[in-house]
Design an enzyme around this catalytic site. Structure first.
Site, PDB file in Angstrom:
ATOM      1  N   PRO A   1       0.817  -1.211   0.000  1.00 51.11           N
ATOM      2  CA  PRO A   1       0.000   0.000   0.000  1.00 51.11           C
ATOM      3  C   PRO A   1       0.853   1.264   0.000  1.00 51.11           C
ATOM      4  O   PRO A   1       2.043   1.202   0.297  1.00 51.11           O
ATOM      5  CB  PRO A   1      -0.798  -0.117   1.300  1.00 51.11           C
ATOM      6  CG  PRO A   1      -0.038  -1.058   2.152  1.00 51.11           C
ATOM      7  CD  PRO A   1       0.695  -1.970   1.244  1.00 51.11           C
TER       8      PRO A   1
ATOM      9  N   LYS B   1       8.146   2.081  -0.276  1.00 51.80           N
ATOM     10  CA  LYS B   1       8.657   1.428  -1.482  1.00 51.80           C
ATOM     11  C   LYS B   1       9.657   2.327  -2.207  1.00 51.80           C
ATOM     12  O   LYS B   1      10.744   1.887  -2.581  1.00 51.80           O
ATOM     13  CB  LYS B   1       7.492   1.049  -2.407  1.00 51.80           C
ATOM     14  CG  LYS B   1       6.541   0.047  -1.764  1.00 51.80           C
ATOM     15  CD  LYS B   1       5.424  -0.363  -2.678  1.00 51.80           C
ATOM     16  CE  LYS B   1       4.458   0.760  -3.006  1.00 51.80           C
ATOM     17  NZ  LYS B   1       3.756   1.305  -1.830  1.00 51.80           N
ATOM     18  N   THR B   2       9.281   3.587  -2.377  1.00 52.42           N
ATOM     19  CA  THR B   2      10.192   4.523  -3.025  1.00 52.42           C
ATOM     20  C   THR B   2      11.461   4.672  -2.197  1.00 52.42           C
ATOM     21  O   THR B   2      12.573   4.683  -2.731  1.00 52.42           O
ATOM     22  CB  THR B   2       9.514   5.903  -3.167  1.00 52.42           C
ATOM     23  OG1 THR B   2       8.205   5.705  -3.666  1.00 52.42           O
ATOM     24  CG2 THR B   2      10.295   6.791  -4.087  1.00 52.42           C
TER      25      THR B   2
ATOM     26  N   GLU C   1     -22.574   8.464  21.949  1.00 49.85           N
ATOM     27  CA  GLU C   1     -21.199   8.043  22.247  1.00 49.85           C
ATOM     28  C   GLU C   1     -21.143   7.169  23.503  1.00 49.85           C
ATOM     29  O   GLU C   1     -20.436   6.173  23.536  1.00 49.85           O
ATOM     30  CB  GLU C   1     -20.275   9.258  22.411  1.00 49.85           C
ATOM     31  CG  GLU C   1     -20.064  10.058  21.138  1.00 49.85           C
ATOM     32  CD  GLU C   1     -19.685   9.205  19.934  1.00 49.85           C
ATOM     33  OE1 GLU C   1     -18.967   8.196  20.106  1.00 49.85           O
ATOM     34  OE2 GLU C   1     -20.131   9.528  18.821  1.00 49.85           O
TER      35      GLU C   1
ATOM     36  N   ASP D   1     -21.365   4.016  11.533  1.00 48.68           N
ATOM     37  CA  ASP D   1     -21.370   2.786  12.329  1.00 48.68           C
ATOM     38  C   ASP D   1     -21.930   1.627  11.514  1.00 48.68           C
ATOM     39  O   ASP D   1     -21.387   0.531  11.508  1.00 48.68           O
ATOM     40  CB  ASP D   1     -22.246   2.954  13.586  1.00 48.68           C
ATOM     41  CG  ASP D   1     -21.742   4.060  14.494  1.00 48.68           C
ATOM     42  OD1 ASP D   1     -20.551   4.389  14.404  1.00 48.68           O
ATOM     43  OD2 ASP D   1     -22.552   4.573  15.281  1.00 48.68           O
TER      44      ASP D   1
END
Ligand code: ADP
Ligand code: ZN
Length: 635
Positions: free
Chosen positions: A215, A220-221, A436, A513
């Protein structure tokens, strides 16, 4: 059992946010009128960096131009002390849907630049003029190429050298952390570049291409640059999206140029980012192939076959969709080595944090280990960004050191967006508080649920309030009970709304949710074999990347099975919802007490919450939920 980063992403990061009460998007659109991002950019950025920037919340605004092929973005650039800088990014039209969603999710202000704004006369004129110009241009080109020797017509691809060359990257393996396996495999490549004789002497063929799969933001670079840095060779880089141009043949000629330059500078590294932009399976997609892309891909294959492995050029390509790559790219002698670069685990995150803490003044009492624990699912780039955000906060607060407070705030910000000012007292605030506390209370009361870290009604990002959970570990294995507990906890918000305010007063706030709940329940049925449908895999993880693929691929199961899947998903969700309602009805008094305190203090710490719950219930405070497996066998 195969678990990948996607699993982590699916279960870990959203978990932190499972309690987010989303405000409907129309309530807080941040659109500001009038274009503010110039279509002038000082520098360019690659698509993957751009995506990482959006994810990291560094992108301030985006202006889409040239019919969605180019974006100009104002990005706070960590390398430039977070100064907002204009960048030009070549977009990948095939990825437009993903980008759009990401921009929307991150609430980035987006404008679309009209291609012209001089009204209809201009449109009409250009409609007539353009074909004329094109014809004229073509005529000229043809004449020139006849007169001036072959190949001249195609030279316009060459004039725009889109690849970058870095004579010395200055990056060493030490700068890359937390992805040790990938690093180890690539150590050898450094040896290939430094001492090719050693390998050729014994008849070994040096690999030409290495494919890094992972991802965005996992380094990677950085890895490719480190190889060049360690071997002391130049680094050529180009993004796959820059190959794909409007004119057929331009991409192919860019490939030719790139390899020509590279051969002149061998030994060297060629880095192709986002190779999937050119390397997708030929002939896929709607309306046949894209000629330009296919030509570019063919040219790439020709070039890769055209040099010997020991000529000292090693091509490193990066993608996060190896499954869409054309098989020809993966044949021996091309990108035959695949190395996975995953998001780091907890130990890995600690290493990455150490690397990026190097140049920063941290309060000596800060325990990086603890931060690593709080950030499951974060990529290397996320972590780098996190420390940088913390440093900025510390500077803003005029501190000499970055303290844990700044880091905590930065984590919240990276995960959930910017904090907004609290609501004034009122019915809405009460409703958010109940929602909440519904999550937090169900989460605290049920066994197998992750601990609540804190619950707050200070709005952040799109959320009106948030309940944060501490995921226990990097979770590779999740039990059915844990999943059930999570689903019940995620439904706790809506359940509280219903218990307290009644079915007529429930709000749109639970939409986020429900998305999580549905995808968890669906995965239980179709991927984890946790329902009455039995231990079968009916779907694979991950979505389709491009429309054509999704439309062509058949479902792999019958209508009837699809019906039962839906039925099972609904059964799981309904059962969990009923459990949540029961729990909250039973503990209504406790819920009221917690809500009162939350409205007063706006944030309650997980420890305090557990104390309140323990005092009120006076029992070993965990309740075991049971989701019966054999509720009803599908007829
Ligand atoms: P990718 O090419 O995989 O999208 P990059 O290599 O461009 O990711 O990473 C962007 C930045 O994030 C790097 O410049 C570095 O600062 C940081 N980073 C990412 N992964 C790592 C890692 N494994 N170790 C140290 N820093 C990392
Ligand atoms: Zn919620």
């Amino acid at each position: 059992m195969k678990f990948s980063w996607r699993m982590l992403l699916l279960w870990a990061v959203p978990l932190l946010l499972i309690g987010a009460l989303l405000l409907p998007s129309f309530m807080n659109t941040q659109q500001t009128p009038g274009p503010t991002t110039n279509t002038v950019a000082n520098s360019t950025k690659q698509y993957s960096e751009f995506v990482a920037d959006i994810q990291a919340g560094r992108v301030e605004e985006v202006s889409i131009a040239e019919n969605g092929r180019v974006a100009y973005a104002k990005i706070r650039e960590p390398n430039l002390a977070d100064r907002a800088t204009n960048f030009r990014i070549n977009l990948i039209p095939l990825d437009w849907e993903n980008l759009n969603k990401l921009l929307y999710d991150r609430k980035v202000n987006v404008q679309v630049q009209a291609n012209n704004n001089n009204g209809q006369i201009f449109t009409l004129l250009s409609n007539i003029l353009l074909p004329l110009l094109l014809l004229g241009g073509l005529f000229l080109l043809l004449r020139r190429s006849n007169g001036g020797g072959p190949g001249q017509a195609m030279n316009f691809g060459k004039s725009k050298a889109r690849f970058q060359m870095d004579a010395k990257t200055g990056i060493k393996f030490d700068d890359v952390a937390g992805i040790d396996e990938a690093k180890e495999e690539l150590q050898e490549v450094v040896q290939f570049l430094k001492k090719p004789e050693r390998f050729t002497a014994v008849g070994a063929k040096i690999p030409k291409g290495v494919l890094l799969v992972g991802p965005p933001g996992t380094g990677k670079t950085l890895l490719a640059k480190a190889i060049a840095g360690e071997a002391g060779v130049p680094f050529f880089s180009i993004s796959g999206s820059e190959f794909v141009e409007m004119f057929v043949g331009v991409g192919a000629s860019r490939v030719r140029d790139l390899f020509k330059k590279a051969k002149e500078n061998a030994p060297c590294i060629i880095f192709i980012d986002e190779i999937d932009a050119v390397g997708r399976q030929r002939g896929a997609g709607i309306g046949g192939g894209n000629d330009e892309r296919e030509q570019t891909l063919n040219q790439l294959l020709v070039e890769m076959d055209g040099f010997e492995g020991n000529s000292g050029i090693i091509i490193i390509a990066a993608t996060n969709r190896p499954d869409v790559l054309d098989a020809a790219l993966l044949r021996p002698g091309r990108f035959d080595r695949q190395i996975t670069v995953d998001r780091p685990d907890r130990a890995g995150r600690l290493e990455v944090l150490k690397v990026h803490a190097r140049g920063k003044k941290l309060d000596p009492s800060i325990d990086l280990e603890q931060i690593a624990r709080r950030t499951p699912g974060f990529s290397g780039a996320d972590l780098a960004n996190l420390l940088n955000e913390a440093a900025i906060l510390a500077a803003r607060r005029r501190l000499d050191y970055i303290t844990l407070k700044e880091i905590d705030d930065a984590v919240d910000r990276v995960v959930a967006g910017l904090e907004r000012s609290p609501l004034l007292d009122g019915k809405k605030k009460r409703l958010i508080a109940y929602h909440e506390v519904g999550h937090a209370l169900v989460g605290t009361l049920t066994q197998d649920h992750d601990d609540v870290q804190k619950v707050t009604i200070i709005p952040r990002g799109r959320a009106g309030g948030l309940t944060w959970f501490t995921p226990s570990e990097d979770q590779l294995l999740i039990s059915r009970n844990e999943l059930t507990a999570r689903i019940t906890g995620a439904l706790g918000g809506r359940a509280a709304e219903e218990v307290v305010f009644g079915g007529d007063e429930i709000t749109t706030g639970a939409s986020g949710d429900f998305q999580q709940v549905t995808s968890m329940a669906r995965a239980m049925v179709t991927r984890f074999g946790m329902s009455n449908l039995g231990p079968v895999s009916l779907e694979s993880e991950g979505g389709e990347v491009f429309l054509g693929g999704a439309m062509m691929r058949s479902q792999g199961y019958s209508e009837e099975v699809a019906f039962h899947i839906d039925e099972q998903v609904r059964q799981i969700v309904n059962q969990c919802y009923a459990d949540a309602i029961n729990l909250l009805t039973e503990h209504r008094d406790l819920m009221d007490t917690i809500v009162d305190r939350l409205i007063e203090e706006e944030t309650i710490d997980g420890e305090d919450l557990r104390k309140m719950v323990a005092e009120a219930t006076k029992l070993p405070n965990k309740i075991k939920l049971a989701l019966p497996l054999a509720t009803k066998t599908p007829a």
